[in-house]
Design a protein around this motif. Structure first.
Motif, short mmCIF file in Angstrom:
data_model
loop_
_atom_site.label_atom_id
_atom_site.label_comp_id
_atom_site.label_asym_id
_atom_site.label_seq_id
_atom_site.Cartn_x
_atom_site.Cartn_y
_atom_site.Cartn_z
N ARG A 224 9.82 -0.62 2.97
CA ARG A 224 8.59 -0.27 2.27
C ARG A 224 7.46 0.08 3.22
N GLY B 134 3.32 -2.22 1.56
CA GLY B 134 4.34 -2.57 0.57
C GLY B 134 3.80 -2.54 -0.83
N ARG C 144 5.37 3.98 -3.75
CA ARG C 144 6.58 4.21 -2.97
C ARG C 144 6.99 5.68 -3.03
N VAL D 277 13.13 1.78 -6.63
CA VAL D 277 12.00 1.37 -5.78
C VAL D 277 12.20 -0.07 -5.30
N ALA E 58 12.61 5.57 -1.32
CA ALA E 58 11.36 6.32 -1.44
C ALA E 58 11.57 7.46 -2.43
N HIS F 202 4.41 4.46 -9.34
CA HIS F 202 5.33 4.66 -8.22
C HIS F 202 4.88 5.78 -7.29
#
Length: 372
Positions: free
Chosen positions: A84, A103, A107, A191, A196, A228
């Motif tokens: 992450r 993190g 993502r 995710v 990614a 996301h």
């Protein structure tokens, strides 16, 4: 005049008759669907360096810079959940606090913009630039992703893609509630596994589904999807036409038929019959439907009769464009395929994309008539 009538007397041009899309009923095994999750042939050689930003559109230059950093940040990623770090440059500084902040961030990156601004070029460039083996990064359209789930099953798809460093989704669109719930759950699982995400669309993530179904009933899923991604807006004109996307004037049926007979591995089909045939072939097989073709020749092109037919045609247009297959046609020009009601409805961006791509392929087909 029918294609068969126009074809009379033309058999001397070639030793064999043209191929026919309507005669094809391809079967695509699940392992082929997985193996083909790479950029299509049109985008084999694209890179960030080959993308030429419009100097009047600074968002295009910014997008290249952000995506280049995004790819570099994936160099230390892993598919175990520990990957992450590194997105949007977060992982380049030391310190646990910064790593924790990374993190918690998106993502994925989401390229929003009109048709023809080079989103797919940039997405494919990101795939190529990501430092991972081809088997650890995947590229496909939204339709291909949902079809993969249909072929493999949900859990098997999660297992297959969880080992990837990057999943690129072109033409991200929510057309119905089922897709919304499915994709929201799938991307959440990926995710969590450290994959990614990157996507392109003509619609901002928070606006997905509007005008197509009761999107307000699925706000939780849509907002979950939006979380996301970091959205990047790319402005600009349709590079395929640089002006009004007027379709080239159609040719006569005799010209189209003659070119089909004179062109090796070209197909020749009556457009209304082809539309009927598409209803019998799953959209996930439209790519295989065009395998080995050097050109698609269509006679009697006319407006599509309904929305379901129109949406199938959009998928076929995308697959032909991906594979750089010229389209030669008689009948109506491609910019008259869809009714005003369709072009003003919830799927209008899909239809304008199809017009743009078919127009480009029609221009590519010009030489078929000139050389024969």
């Amino acid at each position: 005049m029918s294609s068969s009538t126009a074809a009379s007397g033309l058999s001397s041009l070639t030793t064999t008759a043209p191929l026919s899309l309507c005669a094809r009923e391809p079967h695509v095994p699940a392992d082929r669907l997985v193996a083909e999750m790479v950029p299509p042939p049109r985008f084999d050689a694209v890179r960030f360096a080959t993308y030429i930003p419009d100097p009047k559109q600074p968002s295009q230059t910014q997008a290249v810079e952000v995506l280049d950093d995004f790819a570099a940040g994936l160099g230390g990623a892993s598919a175990t959940g520990s990957g992450r770090r590194g997105l949007f440059g977060f992982g380049r500084s030391k310190g646990k606090a910064r790593d924790r902040a990374a993190g918690a961030g998106p993502r994925g990156v989401y390229l929003d913009g009109g048709y023809g601004v080079g989103k797919t070029h940039l997405l494919a460039s990101l795939w190529h630039a990501t430092p991972a083996e081809p088997t650890r990064k995947a590229f496909g359209t939204f339709v291909e992703l949902t079809n993969l789930v249909g072929a493999l099953g949900f859990q098997k798809t999660v297992e297959t893609l969880s080992g990837h460093r990057l999943l690129c989704i072109d033409e991200f669109e929510l057309d119905d509630p089922g897709d919304t719930v499915l994709v929201s759950t799938l991307l959440g699982r990926l995710v969590d596994a450290g994959v990614a995400l990157a996507a392109t669309s003509n619609t901002l993530p928070g606006k997905l589904g509007e005008g197509r179904f009761a999107a307000t009933d699925f706000l939780r899923e849509i907002q979950g999807l939006s979380a996301h991604f970091r959205a990047l807006r790319i402005d600009g004109e349709d590079y395929r036409h640089r002006g009004l996307p007027e379709a080239p004037a159609p040719y006569s049926e005799e010209q189209v038929t003659k070119a089909a007979y004179a062109t090796e591995n070209a197909s020749l089909d009556d457009f209304p019959h082809l539309l009927d045939h598409l209803a019998k072939v799953h959209p996930s097989r439209y790519g295989a439907l065009t395998d080995g073709l050097t050109a698609v020749c269509l006679t009697d092109v006319r407006p599509v009769p309904d929305q379901s037919t129109a949406l199938r045609l959009v998928v076929l247009a995308d697959r032909l464009y991906d594979r750089e297959v010229p389209v030669l046609a008689s009948g109506m020009p491609f910019d008259r395929l869809f009714s005003e009601e369709m072009l003003n409805g919830g799927y209008r961006k899909k239809y304008f994309r199809a017009i743009s791509r078919l127009t480009a392929l029609a221009r590519d087909a010009k030489g078929l008539v000139e050389t024969h």
